[in-house]
Design an enzyme around this catalytic site. Sequence first.
Site, PDB file in Angstrom:
ATOM      1  N   ASN A  13     -33.950   5.695  23.286  1.00 25.68           N
ATOM      2  CA  ASN A  13     -34.513   4.716  22.349  1.00 25.68           C
ATOM      3  C   ASN A  13     -33.708   3.436  22.530  1.00 25.68           C
ATOM      4  O   ASN A  13     -32.585   3.331  22.057  1.00 25.68           O
ATOM      5  CB  ASN A  13     -34.394   5.230  20.904  1.00 25.68           C
ATOM      6  CG  ASN A  13     -34.781   4.166  19.901  1.00 25.68           C
ATOM      7  OD1 ASN A  13     -35.540   3.240  20.215  1.00 25.68           O
ATOM      8  ND2 ASN A  13     -34.277   4.288  18.674  1.00 25.68           N
ATOM      9  N   LYS A  15     -34.158   0.588  21.298  1.00 26.61           N
ATOM     10  CA  LYS A  15     -34.142  -0.290  20.115  1.00 26.61           C
ATOM     11  C   LYS A  15     -34.476  -1.728  20.551  1.00 26.61           C
ATOM     12  O   LYS A  15     -35.228  -1.911  21.488  1.00 26.61           O
ATOM     13  CB  LYS A  15     -32.806  -0.206  19.384  1.00 26.61           C
ATOM     14  CG  LYS A  15     -32.339   1.232  19.176  1.00 26.61           C
ATOM     15  CD  LYS A  15     -31.207   1.329  18.204  1.00 26.61           C
ATOM     16  CE  LYS A  15     -30.627   2.737  18.245  1.00 26.61           C
ATOM     17  NZ  LYS A  15     -30.006   3.134  17.014  1.00 26.61           N
ATOM     18  N   HIS A  98     -38.592   6.379  12.785  1.00 27.10           N
ATOM     19  CA  HIS A  98     -37.156   6.204  13.038  1.00 27.10           C
ATOM     20  C   HIS A  98     -36.482   5.700  11.769  1.00 27.10           C
ATOM     21  O   HIS A  98     -37.052   4.898  11.024  1.00 27.10           O
ATOM     22  CB  HIS A  98     -36.930   5.217  14.193  1.00 27.10           C
ATOM     23  CG  HIS A  98     -35.523   5.223  14.679  1.00 27.10           C
ATOM     24  ND1 HIS A  98     -34.528   4.519  14.044  1.00 27.10           N
ATOM     25  CD2 HIS A  98     -34.940   5.874  15.715  1.00 27.10           C
ATOM     26  CE1 HIS A  98     -33.385   4.735  14.677  1.00 27.10           C
ATOM     27  NE2 HIS A  98     -33.603   5.543  15.698  1.00 27.10           N
ATOM     28  N   GLU A 100     -34.314   3.544  11.258  1.00 23.85           N
ATOM     29  CA  GLU A 100     -34.188   2.080  11.142  1.00 23.85           C
ATOM     30  C   GLU A 100     -35.496   1.471  10.635  1.00 23.85           C
ATOM     31  O   GLU A 100     -35.482   0.467   9.915  1.00 23.85           O
ATOM     32  CB  GLU A 100     -33.761   1.481  12.494  1.00 23.85           C
ATOM     33  CG  GLU A 100     -32.292   1.791  12.771  1.00 23.85           C
ATOM     34  CD  GLU A 100     -31.918   1.870  14.238  1.00 23.85           C
ATOM     35  OE1 GLU A 100     -32.696   1.420  15.094  1.00 23.85           O
ATOM     36  OE2 GLU A 100     -30.829   2.399  14.535  1.00 23.85           O
ATOM     37  N   GLU A 170     -32.519  13.437  13.136  1.00 25.73           N
ATOM     38  CA  GLU A 170     -31.524  12.373  13.281  1.00 25.73           C
ATOM     39  C   GLU A 170     -30.869  12.096  11.927  1.00 25.73           C
ATOM     40  O   GLU A 170     -31.416  11.343  11.109  1.00 25.73           O
ATOM     41  CB  GLU A 170     -32.200  11.090  13.767  1.00 25.73           C
ATOM     42  CG  GLU A 170     -32.842  11.223  15.124  1.00 25.73           C
ATOM     43  CD  GLU A 170     -32.839   9.898  15.871  1.00 25.73           C
ATOM     44  OE1 GLU A 170     -32.351   9.869  16.989  1.00 25.73           O
ATOM     45  OE2 GLU A 170     -33.300   8.884  15.302  1.00 25.73           O
ATOM     46  N   GLY A 176     -25.912   5.418  15.563  1.00 20.59           N
ATOM     47  CA  GLY A 176     -25.225   4.167  15.916  1.00 20.59           C
ATOM     48  C   GLY A 176     -23.858   4.027  15.294  1.00 20.59           C
ATOM     49  O   GLY A 176     -23.261   2.955  15.312  1.00 20.59           O
ATOM     50  N   SER A 216     -25.701   9.429  17.856  1.00 17.89           N
ATOM     51  CA  SER A 216     -24.463   9.281  18.638  1.00 17.89           C
ATOM     52  C   SER A 216     -24.287  10.388  19.684  1.00 17.89           C
ATOM     53  O   SER A 216     -23.160  10.767  19.993  1.00 17.89           O
ATOM     54  CB  SER A 216     -23.245   9.186  17.713  1.00 17.89           C
ATOM     55  OG  SER A 216     -23.377   8.045  16.864  1.00 17.89           O
TER      56      SER A 216
HETATM   57  C1  PEP Z   1     -31.401   6.502  17.829  1.00 19.60           C
HETATM   58  O1  PEP Z   1     -31.574   5.300  17.889  1.00 19.60           O
HETATM   59  O2  PEP Z   1     -32.357   7.265  17.644  1.00 19.60           O
HETATM   60  C2  PEP Z   1     -30.039   7.024  17.977  1.00 19.60           C
HETATM   61  C3  PEP Z   1     -29.830   8.306  17.894  1.00 19.60           C
HETATM   62  O3  PEP Z   1     -29.053   6.086  18.196  1.00 19.60           O
HETATM   63  P1  PEP Z   1     -27.537   6.387  18.675  1.00 19.60           P
HETATM   64  O4  PEP Z   1     -27.635   7.383  19.809  1.00 19.60           O
HETATM   65  O5  PEP Z   1     -27.026   5.054  19.110  1.00 19.60           O
HETATM   66  O6  PEP Z   1     -26.831   6.958  17.509  1.00 19.60           O
END
Ligand code: PEP
Length: 255
Positions: A13, A15, A98, A100, A170, A176, A216
């Site tokens: 992803n 972003k 997601h 975000e 998630e 992040g 992460s």
């Molecule tokens: C994501 O954007 O779905 C995500 C898991 O980000 P990160 O791996 O940076 O935590």
Amino acid sequence: MNKELRRAVIAGNWKMNKTRPEAKALIEELAPLVAQAKCGVVICVPYTNLQTALDLTAGTNIKVGAENCHWAKSGAFTGEISAEMLAEMGVEYVVIGHSERRQYFGETDVTVNQRVRAALDAGLKVILCVGELLEQREQGITEEICSMQTKIALGGVSEEELKNIIIAYEPVWAIGTGKTATADQANEVNGCIRGVIAKLYGEAAAQAMTVQYGGSMNAKNAEELLSKEHVDGGLIGGASLKAQDFATIVAAASK
Ligand code: PEP
């Protein structure tokens, strides 16, 4: 309980990152590194990079996804992109729900469900994100939150359509932030989500369902997370922006 029954998928992803030249450079570096993958490989990119990604991944094992879509087919929704528009250009996957989008853009469980419906109707495959906030984990309601988000998002989705859905667990506190859920925490919630699918669609559908972990995940911790029974791949943010790191995660999922 058999992990062999389902396919691991590693999805990036990106972003809101990468200009077109940057996207081109990343995909050109990544493609040969993941060419032998034994898992699914998807890159979900900003709308402005979709055509670049489609052109550069043609003939490779990398599939292309968008990061969101609107629920209407067309109309007065300035700034939005419909699922049909994505499907028409050859995009195969779309991330929906997601955290975000939920946190910063007012996405609700109901609009997530509407977007899932629209994506399936347009023939797209969905990466459906669910996950709890830190306060919710601390209150001990992680499983309730993830179960509820999953059930609402899948409202009106048939067992046949479920084959076009991947669920990504998630935890919002791990996205992040550099804080990863432990492999056991990820496995526990992924198993709970699989249990919800079993109740809604039966055991066979649940065993066939790809449930990813995201938050992460990186080149160092991927192998342990992916070794868990219920962790069928990952949705990768930060580490998907570096070809070598993403390829290391793909290699870990290919074992
Ligand atoms: C994501 O954007 O779905 C995500 C898991 O980000 P990160 O791996 O940076 O935590």
